[in-house]
Design a protein around this motif. Sequence first.
Motif, PDB file in Angstrom:
ATOM      1  N   VAL A 254      18.262  -1.487  -0.960  1.00 34.31           N
ATOM      2  CA  VAL A 254      16.811  -1.675  -0.966  1.00 34.31           C
ATOM      3  C   VAL A 254      16.164  -0.336  -1.252  1.00 34.31           C
ATOM      4  O   VAL A 254      16.623   0.701  -0.751  1.00 34.31           O
ATOM      5  N   ASN A 255      15.104  -0.357  -2.073  1.00 38.26           N
ATOM      6  CA  ASN A 255      14.442   0.885  -2.472  1.00 38.26           C
ATOM      7  C   ASN A 255      12.949   0.650  -2.624  1.00 38.26           C
ATOM      8  O   ASN A 255      12.533  -0.315  -3.281  1.00 38.26           O
ATOM      9  N   PHE A 256      12.168   1.545  -2.015  1.00 38.20           N
ATOM     10  CA  PHE A 256      10.729   1.531  -2.233  1.00 38.20           C
ATOM     11  C   PHE A 256      10.410   2.192  -3.573  1.00 38.20           C
ATOM     12  O   PHE A 256      11.145   3.082  -4.040  1.00 38.20           O
ATOM     13  N   SER A 257       9.308   1.769  -4.170  1.00 39.01           N
ATOM     14  CA  SER A 257       8.839   2.408  -5.401  1.00 39.01           C
ATOM     15  C   SER A 257       8.214   3.753  -5.068  1.00 39.01           C
ATOM     16  O   SER A 257       8.037   4.113  -3.896  1.00 39.01           O
ATOM     17  N   ALA A 258       7.860   4.512  -6.107  1.00 39.74           N
ATOM     18  CA  ALA A 258       7.304   5.846  -5.899  1.00 39.74           C
ATOM     19  C   ALA A 258       5.977   5.782  -5.150  1.00 39.74           C
ATOM     20  O   ALA A 258       5.706   6.612  -4.271  1.00 39.74           O
ATOM     21  N   ARG A 259       5.136   4.810  -5.466  1.00 38.87           N
ATOM     22  CA  ARG A 259       3.858   4.675  -4.778  1.00 38.87           C
ATOM     23  C   ARG A 259       3.992   3.984  -3.432  1.00 38.87           C
ATOM     24  O   ARG A 259       3.085   4.061  -2.599  1.00 38.87           O
ATOM     25  N   GLY A 260       5.091   3.269  -3.225  1.00 42.48           N
ATOM     26  CA  GLY A 260       5.317   2.611  -1.952  1.00 42.48           C
ATOM     27  C   GLY A 260       4.670   1.255  -1.813  1.00 42.48           C
ATOM     28  O   GLY A 260       4.713   0.671  -0.720  1.00 42.48           O
ATOM     29  N   ASP A 261       4.078   0.707  -2.884  1.00 46.64           N
ATOM     30  CA  ASP A 261       3.420  -0.597  -2.798  1.00 46.64           C
ATOM     31  C   ASP A 261       4.363  -1.747  -3.106  1.00 46.64           C
ATOM     32  O   ASP A 261       4.026  -2.906  -2.871  1.00 46.64           O
TER      33      ASP A 261
ATOM     34  N   ASP B  49      24.774 -10.859  -6.070  1.00 46.23           N
ATOM     35  CA  ASP B  49      24.731 -11.779  -7.200  1.00 46.23           C
ATOM     36  C   ASP B  49      24.334 -11.094  -8.503  1.00 46.23           C
ATOM     37  O   ASP B  49      24.190 -11.750  -9.539  1.00 46.23           O
ATOM     38  N   GLY B  50      24.157  -9.746  -8.466  1.00 47.30           N
ATOM     39  CA  GLY B  50      23.835  -8.973  -9.656  1.00 47.30           C
ATOM     40  C   GLY B  50      22.388  -9.037 -10.076  1.00 47.30           C
ATOM     41  O   GLY B  50      22.045  -8.602 -11.182  1.00 47.30           O
ATOM     42  N   ILE B  51      21.500  -9.539  -9.212  1.00 48.07           N
ATOM     43  CA  ILE B  51      20.092  -9.712  -9.554  1.00 48.07           C
ATOM     44  C   ILE B  51      19.255  -8.644  -8.858  1.00 48.07           C
ATOM     45  O   ILE B  51      19.453  -8.354  -7.664  1.00 48.07           O
ATOM     46  N   VAL B  52      18.313  -8.066  -9.604  1.00 49.22           N
ATOM     47  CA  VAL B  52      17.345  -7.109  -9.080  1.00 49.22           C
ATOM     48  C   VAL B  52      16.000  -7.815  -8.981  1.00 49.22           C
ATOM     49  O   VAL B  52      15.536  -8.436  -9.946  1.00 49.22           O
ATOM     50  N   LYS B  53      15.365  -7.733  -7.810  1.00 51.97           N
ATOM     51  CA  LYS B  53      14.054  -8.338  -7.602  1.00 51.97           C
ATOM     52  C   LYS B  53      13.089  -7.290  -7.056  1.00 51.97           C
ATOM     53  O   LYS B  53      13.497  -6.377  -6.318  1.00 51.97           O
ATOM     54  N   GLN B  54      11.829  -7.466  -7.432  1.00 54.84           N
ATOM     55  CA  GLN B  54      10.773  -6.572  -6.973  1.00 54.84           C
ATOM     56  C   GLN B  54       9.711  -7.397  -6.247  1.00 54.84           C
ATOM     57  O   GLN B  54       9.226  -8.409  -6.767  1.00 54.84           O
ATOM     58  N   TYR B  55       9.358  -6.948  -5.042  1.00 56.64           N
ATOM     59  CA  TYR B  55       8.364  -7.634  -4.231  1.00 56.64           C
ATOM     60  C   TYR B  55       7.212  -6.685  -3.919  1.00 56.64           C
ATOM     61  O   TYR B  55       7.406  -5.464  -3.801  1.00 56.64           O
ATOM     62  N   ARG B  56       6.034  -7.278  -3.746  1.00 60.90           N
ATOM     63  CA  ARG B  56       4.876  -6.500  -3.330  1.00 60.90           C
ATOM     64  C   ARG B  56       4.849  -6.434  -1.810  1.00 60.90           C
ATOM     65  O   ARG B  56       4.983  -7.463  -1.120  1.00 60.90           O
TER      66      ARG B  56
ATOM     67  N   ILE C 139      19.294   0.627   4.072  1.00 57.67           N
ATOM     68  CA  ILE C 139      18.007   1.079   4.619  1.00 57.67           C
ATOM     69  C   ILE C 139      17.301   1.931   3.571  1.00 57.67           C
ATOM     70  O   ILE C 139      17.941   2.563   2.718  1.00 57.67           O
ATOM     71  N   ASP C 140      15.973   1.997   3.685  1.00 56.35           N
ATOM     72  CA  ASP C 140      15.204   2.945   2.883  1.00 56.35           C
ATOM     73  C   ASP C 140      13.856   3.161   3.557  1.00 56.35           C
ATOM     74  O   ASP C 140      13.205   2.213   4.014  1.00 56.35           O
ATOM     75  N   PHE C 141      13.450   4.445   3.639  1.00 58.36           N
ATOM     76  CA  PHE C 141      12.140   4.807   4.158  1.00 58.36           C
ATOM     77  C   PHE C 141      11.133   4.874   3.012  1.00 58.36           C
ATOM     78  O   PHE C 141      11.484   5.259   1.891  1.00 58.36           O
ATOM     79  N   ARG C 142       9.876   4.512   3.306  1.00 53.15           N
ATOM     80  CA  ARG C 142       8.818   4.746   2.336  1.00 53.15           C
ATOM     81  C   ARG C 142       8.464   6.220   2.333  1.00 53.15           C
ATOM     82  O   ARG C 142       8.797   6.955   3.278  1.00 53.15           O
ATOM     83  N   HIS C 143       7.770   6.687   1.298  1.00 53.65           N
ATOM     84  CA  HIS C 143       7.531   8.125   1.137  1.00 53.65           C
ATOM     85  C   HIS C 143       6.707   8.718   2.271  1.00 53.65           C
ATOM     86  O   HIS C 143       6.788   9.919   2.546  1.00 53.65           O
ATOM     87  N   ASP C 144       5.890   7.891   2.965  1.00 58.34           N
ATOM     88  CA  ASP C 144       5.100   8.404   4.079  1.00 58.34           C
ATOM     89  C   ASP C 144       5.834   8.305   5.411  1.00 58.34           C
ATOM     90  O   ASP C 144       5.328   8.768   6.435  1.00 58.34           O
ATOM     91  N   GLY C 145       7.039   7.701   5.433  1.00 55.27           N
ATOM     92  CA  GLY C 145       7.824   7.606   6.641  1.00 55.27           C
ATOM     93  C   GLY C 145       7.367   6.548   7.627  1.00 55.27           C
ATOM     94  O   GLY C 145       7.977   6.409   8.698  1.00 55.27           O
ATOM     95  N   ARG C 146       6.343   5.779   7.301  1.00 57.58           N
ATOM     96  CA  ARG C 146       5.833   4.775   8.241  1.00 57.58           C
ATOM     97  C   ARG C 146       6.594   3.461   8.145  1.00 57.58           C
ATOM     98  O   ARG C 146       6.861   2.811   9.148  1.00 57.58           O
TER      99      ARG C 146
END
Length: 553
Positions: free
Chosen positions: A135-142, A150-157, A88-95
């Motif tokens: 799972v981790n949100f970015s600093a801006r949350g976008d 499988d050792g792969i890191v992916k980034q989604y918008r 789990i991971d919360f975004r910085h605004d908690g929404r």
Amino acid sequence: MAQSYLPAEKFLSRKQETVLLDEDVIYWKRMQQLTVFQEPAVVSSVRISPKKPYNIATTSSVRLTLYDTVVCEPLNLFSRFKKAVTSIDFRHDGRLIAIGGDEGKVRIFDIEKTTGNNKLALRVMQASQSTVKSVNFSARGDTVFSMADDGIVKQYRVADTAYGVNAVPLLEIQAHEDAIRCGAVSQMNDYTVVTGGYDHKVRVWDIRNKQKTVELDCEYPVESVVFLPGEQLIATAAGPIVKIWDMTGGGRQLQALQAHYKTVTSLRLATNSTCLLTAGIDRRINAFRTTNYSLIHSWSMPSPVLSIDISKDDNSMAIGMGNLMALYRRADIKKEITASAISDDKRAQIRTAAPIVQLTEKNNQSVKAEVVAKSADKLKISRVDTMLSGFKHAAVIKYLFSGNYRTTLDTGIVSFLRIIVTRNAIHRAIAGQSTIVQKNLLKFLRQNLFKSQYFPTLQSVTLAFFEVYNVEKLDKSVASAASKLRAQLSRELEVQKMVCSLIGSIDMIVATTKLNVKSSSEIIENDDIFGEPIISAIDLDQEFEPSDEKTTN
């Protein structure tokens, strides 16, 4: 005016030292268990919202549960998953909240809109065919990062409306050869990502060019990783050891915290990132200062701890252990009577002097008098302090060691001796004492000389005794006690020499090991000329073969 004599300051015994707790210790001791929730299976992940009211999210089997920390009740339940959810991971605004699991999907929910029967995910991305462990949100949350087995890191918008396998990642990196167990995203920029895997490696990535900037070897499967204040340092949990690494120094290890004896499973920052919390399957949770990495406090849990989190205000702490989720809350400080507490009392403000009372004498004549406290000079002090105030040092030694001074505490005697040593009067004080005093003094020195808190004072007393007295001319009983003290000192010196020699040998081995930690090619090249000596068995039949003449004879 000369300052009045102050009584001797007593040494604190070990039991008394434990009573005087540090403010940080008291601060964390106030964290007490409030309630416990039972989950259907093992609690795999626990997170607390970064915004008030600091709701708690937990994952257990195919269920995601939200808890209210105020009323201590479940708020919402998500159970429409085909396989277990693990992260789990919360975004910085908690929404928004992102979850990953065994389906290999990353789901994003809007907490404010998922009420009642409306529990559909806002976004769904098929990130992997294996389990998404982090799972981790970015600093801006976008954007959101997925890290899978499988050792792969992916980034989604987050704003991408594509569903499932149609969701195209912005970034894809083959970060590890084995499963990724944990990760962290920088909160100071959007391009620094740290990953830790079961290949015993921690790698720092710059996602702008997909380059690995730093690689760390943790010697064990990495369970958790977290950025420390300033993000120049990171903390890693691998095996039972928590290590602190300097990223600006190319991944140099600064510290190794070994307060657990089993695997450490979770790391969290608290108290504005000035405290590091560590939890492990040894049923312990430890709190360390991030300034000097000293241990502040430790909690004992009933079950192995798999995940922990703490709210930003430090008032709530969620602990996942087995199939239980325990909620800890900081207890209130007990109110004490202070000057500010009684400032509202008008009577306390009006009455500025001691009350006047009437005293009745024998002849029935009443006399008004004012109650006044005794001055510091009139306070009663002990007999030894009275002698010390009169600089009667020899009398103090005689009184302490003649058998008249009855006490079971050595702290008081050492306190009085410390005053005499500080005044440079110990030689004159012990000179000319009787045989009983000398014998009792030597006995006291033998029993307490090597106690760490007493050693500086009693060392001066011991040296003064052997400088004042010639042991050969003393009474036989006193000479015997002095010889025992000398033998004890000689044994202690031998032990200290052995310890120093052992420390030197260990330092030499460690230094040699550090010099020899190079690449295998460099070791082979160096061994051709300056290689380490090889000790092996000698074949006596080949080296010392008998001559033919001796054999014929």
